[in-house]
Design a protein around this motif. Structure first.
Motif, short mmCIF file in Angstrom:
data_model
loop_
_atom_site.label_atom_id
_atom_site.label_comp_id
_atom_site.label_asym_id
_atom_site.label_seq_id
_atom_site.Cartn_x
_atom_site.Cartn_y
_atom_site.Cartn_z
N UNK A 1 69.41 -3.49 81.58
CA UNK A 1 69.71 -2.45 82.57
C UNK A 1 71.12 -1.90 82.37
N UNK A 2 72.04 -2.78 82.06
CA UNK A 2 73.43 -2.36 81.84
C UNK A 2 73.53 -1.45 80.62
N UNK A 3 72.84 -1.80 79.55
CA UNK A 3 72.85 -0.99 78.33
C UNK A 3 72.20 0.37 78.59
N UNK A 4 71.09 0.37 79.32
CA UNK A 4 70.39 1.61 79.61
C UNK A 4 71.27 2.54 80.44
N UNK A 5 71.94 1.98 81.44
CA UNK A 5 72.84 2.79 82.26
C UNK A 5 74.00 3.33 81.46
N UNK A 6 74.55 2.50 80.56
CA UNK A 6 75.69 2.93 79.74
C UNK A 6 75.30 4.02 78.77
N UNK A 7 74.05 3.99 78.30
CA UNK A 7 73.59 5.00 77.34
C UNK A 7 73.50 6.39 77.95
N UNK A 8 73.50 6.48 79.27
CA UNK A 8 73.42 7.79 79.94
C UNK A 8 74.78 8.49 79.96
N UNK A 9 75.87 7.73 79.98
CA UNK A 9 77.19 8.32 80.15
C UNK A 9 77.54 9.41 79.13
N UNK A 10 77.26 9.22 77.83
CA UNK A 10 77.64 10.28 76.87
C UNK A 10 76.96 11.62 77.12
N UNK A 11 75.87 11.65 77.88
CA UNK A 11 75.14 12.90 78.11
C UNK A 11 75.67 13.67 79.33
N UNK A 12 76.65 13.09 80.01
CA UNK A 12 77.24 13.75 81.18
C UNK A 12 78.36 14.67 80.72
N UNK A 13 78.28 15.92 81.07
CA UNK A 13 79.27 16.91 80.65
C UNK A 13 80.48 16.85 81.57
N UNK A 14 81.65 16.80 80.97
CA UNK A 14 82.88 16.74 81.76
C UNK A 14 83.72 17.98 81.50
N UNK A 15 84.63 18.26 82.42
CA UNK A 15 85.49 19.42 82.31
C UNK A 15 86.93 18.98 82.56
N UNK A 16 87.63 18.62 81.49
CA UNK A 16 89.01 18.13 81.63
C UNK A 16 89.94 19.24 82.11
N UNK A 17 89.76 20.45 81.59
CA UNK A 17 90.66 21.55 81.97
C UNK A 17 90.59 21.81 83.47
N UNK A 18 89.36 21.78 84.02
CA UNK A 18 89.19 21.99 85.45
C UNK A 18 89.87 20.88 86.24
N UNK A 19 89.79 19.65 85.74
CA UNK A 19 90.40 18.52 86.44
C UNK A 19 91.91 18.67 86.53
N UNK A 20 92.52 19.12 85.42
CA UNK A 20 93.97 19.29 85.41
C UNK A 20 94.39 20.43 86.33
N UNK A 21 93.62 21.51 86.34
CA UNK A 21 93.96 22.65 87.19
C UNK A 21 93.92 22.30 88.67
N UNK A 22 93.07 21.35 89.06
CA UNK A 22 93.01 20.94 90.45
C UNK A 22 94.31 20.27 90.86
N UNK A 23 94.87 19.45 89.96
CA UNK A 23 96.12 18.76 90.26
C UNK A 23 97.29 19.73 90.32
N UNK A 24 97.36 20.64 89.35
CA UNK A 24 98.44 21.61 89.31
C UNK A 24 97.92 22.92 88.74
#
Length: 267
Positions: free
Chosen positions: A49-72
């Motif tokens: 179950x742990x491996x299966x859950x971990x295998x999902x993480x790379x498919x999640x799209x992230x937005x680093x630029x948006x995260x930084x803009x929220x801070x400043x």
């Protein structure tokens, strides 16, 4: 964190460290006495179950630029090639460069780096476990009854390595390290939190065995970090990404719970 994201970095590295710490303790790798749970079946189901859950993480799209803009909202996101320059060089060339989040080579390198971090975290407590359990190799350790006795040497090692890395960094920067003044005190405070957490981690390893404590102690920080990423930094957004993160959460938590139960339930 630039190419993987804060949450994905922490969650995936935690998953790798979970599996590494579990495997070392369960199968006696590096000479550590194997710790067999009450129920092997539940233990293995939890790991799947742990491996299966971990295998999902790379498919999640992230937005680093948006995260930084929220801070400043006035900050400009720059690549490491710019940050490693002197302030004058960075200012001169900053308008020509920006982060390329679609750079596949950098993304692959970032994920490989995340895996290496997870493997390193997974073997972090192995020397202390060896000292406490292999009295045939370290006979003087028979007089030591608690892992607390090893905390001073562990943190001394952390401090020495940190100093060496910082000195090398200063040499590379030719005596001009880039240290924003406002992060100094928060960094020291995070060091205090790290010391307290690691002390509790050692005690948990001693009382529960790494087979049980690693999945719990390594996954909890990832869950907290991802909560910051979703609710404050807005690094992860969108229905699809949030559903994937929720599914990964469920499988991961079910895995950790099953591994924990395997120590006390015979099935």
């Amino acid at each position: 964190m630039t190419h993987v994201g804060m949450a994905m970095f922490m969650l995936f590295a935690s998953s790798i460290s979970c599996l590494t710490g579990w495997a070392i303790s369960r199968f006696g790798i590096f000479g550590v006495p194997p710790a067999v749970p009450m129920s092997n079946l539940l233990n293995y189901i939890g790991i799947v179950l742990l491996i299966f859950g971990s295998a999902i993480y790379p498919f999640i799209k992230i937005n680093v630029f948006r995260a930084v803009k929220v801070v400043d909202p006035h900050v400009k996101v720059l690549p490491m090639s710019v940050l490693s320059r002197t302030p004058e060089e960075a200012e001169k060339n900053s308008k020509k460069e920006d982060i390329d989040m679609n750079n596949s080579v950098m993304k692959v390198a970032a994920w490989i780096g995340t895996i290496l971090v997870g493997l390193s975290l997974g073997v972090m407590t192995t020397p202390v476990t060896l000292l406490m359990t292999r009295h045939d190799i370290y006979p003087l350790s028979t007089e030591i009854k608690s892992s607390v006795s090893f905390h001073f040497s562990f943190f001394t090692g952390v401090m020495l390595i940190s100093i060496v890395i910082f000195v090398l960094y200063c040499l590379v920067r030719k005596g001009r390290p880039s240290i924003p003044p406002k992060i100094v005190l928060p960094s020291m405070l995070s060091g205090v939190f790290f010391a307290l957490a690691m002390s509790c981690f050692f005690i948990a390893n001693e009382k529960l065995s790494p087979t049980i404590s690693y999945p719990i102690c390594m996954m909890a920080p990832g869950l907290v970090t991802s909560a910051w990423s979703v609710f404050y930094f807005k690094e992860i957004s969108g229905r699809r990404n949030l559903l994937l993160l929720g599914a990964a959460y469920i499988f991961t938590l079910m895995g950790v719970l099953t591994i924990t139960v395997s120590r006390i339930v015979e099935f």
